[in-house]
Enzyme design. Structure first.
Site, short mmCIF file in Angstrom:
data_model
loop_
_atom_site.label_atom_id
_atom_site.label_comp_id
_atom_site.label_asym_id
_atom_site.label_seq_id
_atom_site.Cartn_x
_atom_site.Cartn_y
_atom_site.Cartn_z
N HIS A 220 55.03 40.21 27.52
CA HIS A 220 55.60 41.15 26.55
C HIS A 220 54.54 42.13 26.04
CE1 HIS A 220 59.37 38.92 26.36
NE2 HIS A 220 59.86 39.93 25.66
N LYS B 87 65.34 30.16 23.25
CA LYS B 87 65.59 28.88 22.57
C LYS B 87 65.27 29.07 21.09
CE LYS B 87 62.43 25.72 22.99
NZ LYS B 87 61.50 24.82 23.64
#
Lengths: 364, 174
Positions: free
Chosen positions: B36, B101
């Protein structure tokens, strides 16, 4: 509350009860006072804590407001920077213009000097001089106008400069505020960072462990698959081997059974033939023997029957004679006597039969 | 359990609701923290990205090496909260689905609603199950990051929970 310098009066079997009770009561009072003090201080601390919390929330609000203000100031700063740049470029353009005008003025002055010189040379030509003078006046007017615009622009520039200075000071002030806030924020963030680091480490560890478990499961699945495959292959091999063995055994057994049956058939035939011959022979022997025995039995039977008939006749005759003699003696008992005699006769007959049968069996 | 294909997400992305269990098939890209950061650097420098963000589905996962003739090793989801600071920017650039998650921050949740994207939750700790539903894996960028490199995966009936839907629905409030 120190127990120093506490003296109890002694009485029989220990200290004075009154002194001790008094001391305890004093201690109770002291404890109560101190607990009240503590409670008071606690409530004051609570109040302080609440105030601090309020102050903290206010500070947070102020911080958010300052952040907002900071953002707006940043925006205005950037806008002002743009305007300053624009103004600077305007100033530069105006300076250039002023320079060019100054140059023009100096050129014109040079021209005027030249004209004056020429006028001095040509004093007679007054018309020309007038024209030049007029031109000169016009140029002077132009110069004045330009000078006026220059002064106006310089005023504007000075105003802009003061504005820029003012804004710069505001920006500096805000920057110092921002720096202070940033210091506060970093202090606040540092405490949070430790917790975040811990959480980050924990989540990393969890990911690692879960991936390890996943790998283990994949390994286990693949191992199980390979075991199943090898087992199935082995089972198939065993099955085929067993089938082959069974086929071979079946073949061997069928061959063996064929052989046994063949040999057994041959033996059976010979044995049975022999047996049959033997049986036939024995049967014929037995038949011969039985026939001879039957003949003998018949002969004996004939003999016995002859004996019986003879015995019957003789016995009958004796009986008759005896009956006749008895009837003569006692005619009323004759019937009874005859029955007794008949019974004796049957008994005798039975005895004779038994004897004859035993004789026959002995002969057989 | 409804089955959807990523390739035609436009037809169903508005229909799924928070709390629903779906089965997803199609192409997704894995990216974790390090990947990222690299993507953000590329965006800052206006340099080309390793995969098109428009309509992309990103899976927060770092897979283990492939074993036993499988395309991929254990490939379970990682905690999404660590990617919160990057998510709104990616959503604004056209990313339509994110798989991870755990809960996200409020501003990330608002970004999902704003950009009409969906946040899915995979089952944590079930990396072997996830790996069994992945049919292909290809490293497409930042290979030097190892397990955190960006990979192009092919899902085949991958089971997922819809956590945040396009209409503000939230599985964690159920």
């Amino acid at each position: 509350m120190s127990t120093d310098n506490v003296v109890f009066r002694t009485v029989f079997k220990g200290y004075s009860k009154e002194d001790v009770n008094k001391y305890i009561e004093e201690m109770n009072v002291q404890f109560k006072m101190s607990s009240d003090d503590f409670e008071r201080s606690l409530s004051s601390y609570k109040l302080k804590a609440e105030e601090l919390e309020k102050l903290n929330s206010e500070k947070d609000d102020q911080l958010s407001e300052l952040n907002k203000e900071n953002e707006s100031l940043k925006k205005s700063q950037s806008e002002l920077k743009d305007t300053v740049q624009k103004k600077e470029s305007d100033i530069l353009a105006l300076n250039n213009k002023i320079n060019s005008l100054n140059k023009e003025i100096s050129d014109k002055n040079d021209e005027l000097e030249k004209i004056n010189l020429s006028l001095a040379d040509e004093k007679s030509n007054s018309d020309k001089i007038d024209e030049y003078r007029r031109k000169n006046d016009e140029q002077k007017l132009k110069i004045q106008l330009h000078e006026k615009t220059i002064s106006e622009n310089s005023d504007k520039i000075s105003i802009y400069e003061t504005q820029i200075k003012h804004l710069q000071s505001i920006i500096d002030e805000q920057n110092s505020k921002i720096k202070n806030l940033e210091i506060q924020l970093t202090e606040n963030n540092n405490s949070n960072m430790n917790q975040e680091d811990e959480l980050y480490k924990k989540s990393e560890m969890y990911d690692k462990i879960s991936s390890q478990i996943g790998d283990i499961l994949i390994n286990a699945n693949s191992t199980a698959d390979s075991i199943i495959n090898s087992a199935e292959a082995e089972a198939a091999k065993l099955r085929s081997d067993t089938e082959n063995d069974a086929e071979k055994t079946k073949q061997y057994l069928s061959d063996l059974s064929d052989k046994i049956i063949e040999s057994f058939d041959e033996n059976i035939h010979s044995i049975s033939d022999k047996c049959i011959c033997d049986i036939v022979n024995t049967i014929t022997d037995i038949q011969y023997l039985t026939n001879s025995l039957i003949d003998k039995i018949n002969d004996k039977n004939q003999e016995i029957s002859n004996y019986i008939s003879n015995y019957k006749c003789s016995a009958h005759n004796i009986m008759r004679e005896k009956i006749n003699s008895i009837e003569i003696k006692s005619p009323e008992k004759s019937d009874l006597n005859t029955t007794i005699i008949d019974e004796n006769i049957t008994k005798d007959r039975q005895n004779i039969c038994v004897n004859s049968k035993s004789k026959i069996t002995k002969l057989g | 359990m409804r089955e959807f294909k990523i390739e035609n997400y436009e037809t169903w992305i508005n229909q799924v609701t928070a709390g629903e269990v779906i089965s997803l098939s199609g192409t997704v890209y894995t990216a974790r923290d390090a990947a990222h950061k690299r993507i953000m650097n590329l965006l800052d420098k206006s340099q080309p990205l390793p995969f098109p963000l428009e309509g992309a589905f990103i899976y927060y996962a770092g897979s283990s090496p492939a074993k036993h003739e499988m395309p991929i090793g254990s490939c379970g989801p990682t905690t999404s909260a660590r990617m919160d600071i990057f998510t709104p920017r990616l959503l604004s650039m056209g990313v339509k689905g994110i798989i991870g998650k755990g809960q996200r921050d409020d501003y990330v949740k608002d970004a999902f609603l704003k950009y009409k994207a969906v946040y899915f939750c995979a089952v944590g700790g079930a990396g072997a199950l996830a790996a069994s539903r992945i049919t292909s894996c290809e490293v497409i960028a930042f290979e030097e990051l190892g397990c955190e490199a960006i990979k192009k995966l092919k899902f085949e009936n991958f089971p997922l929970y819809v956590a945040y839907d396009c209409h503000g629905g939230n599985i964690f409030e159920h």
